[in-house]
Design an enzyme around this catalytic site. Structure first.
Site, mmCIF file in Angstrom:
data_model
loop_
_atom_site.group_PDB
_atom_site.id
_atom_site.type_symbol
_atom_site.label_atom_id
_atom_site.label_comp_id
_atom_site.label_asym_id
_atom_site.label_seq_id
_atom_site.Cartn_x
_atom_site.Cartn_y
_atom_site.Cartn_z
ATOM 1 C CB CYS A 53 -0.895 0.006 1.242
ATOM 2 S SG CYS A 53 -1.838 1.539 1.446
ATOM 3 C CG ASP A 60 -2.499 -3.478 -0.717
ATOM 4 O OD1 ASP A 60 -3.203 -3.599 0.298
ATOM 5 O OD2 ASP A 60 -2.177 -2.390 -1.206
#
Length: 155
Positions: A53, A60
């Protein structure tokens, strides 16, 4: 008449390799299409793709599906794995990462057609799916569903 040029040998295939420091530093290898002139689809699925992120630095996770109809070349799969692995330390929004992967492959490989589906796991409780394609699929190309169901949580 010039003799045909021999393409360079793939850099990574059959060689010990380390992950590139970044996607920009990654080299993608392309080899001649063994069925040049034939319309067919190639699919790569990366169900454990990871990036970071750009705001929090937290990981992520996504399931990527890359489909393409080759032109004169195909992407060598080990170089693709190393390229995708280089995103582990790359900070980017889902949209930028997914579309960027598709555009780089399309720009460098020159396939007849390419699409990518990025099925991202929830961030802040919302799953984000990102899709990009180079244009309409060629007439007569069999394009199956990517087979990744929408996120359902635990049940």
């Amino acid at each position: 008449m010039k003799p045909p040029q021999t393409p360079p040998a793939p850099l990574f295939l059959g060689q010990p390799s380390t992950l590139p420091a970044s996607p920009e530093a990654a080299t993608l290898d392309y080899v001649p299409n063994p069925r040049a002139g034939t319309l067919f689809l190639v699919r790569f699925a990366a169900p454990e793709f990871t990036s970071l992120c750009p705001v929090t630095g937290q990981p992520d996770f996504a399931h990527l599906v890359i489909d393409y109809a080759p032109g004169e070349t195909i992407v060598e799969s080990k170089s693709l794995k190393l390229f995708l692995g280089a995103f582990r330390n790359h900070a980017g929004f889902h949209e930028d990462v997914t579309v960027g992967i598709g555009q780089r492959l399309f720009t460098e490989m020159h396939p007849r057609w390419l699409r990518i589906g990025g099925y991202w796991y929830p961030r802040g409780g919302i799953p984000i799916d990102v899709f990009w394609q180079s244009g309409a699929a060629p007439e007569g190309l069999w394009v199956p569903d990517q087979g990744v169901p929408g996120y359902r949580g635990r049940g």
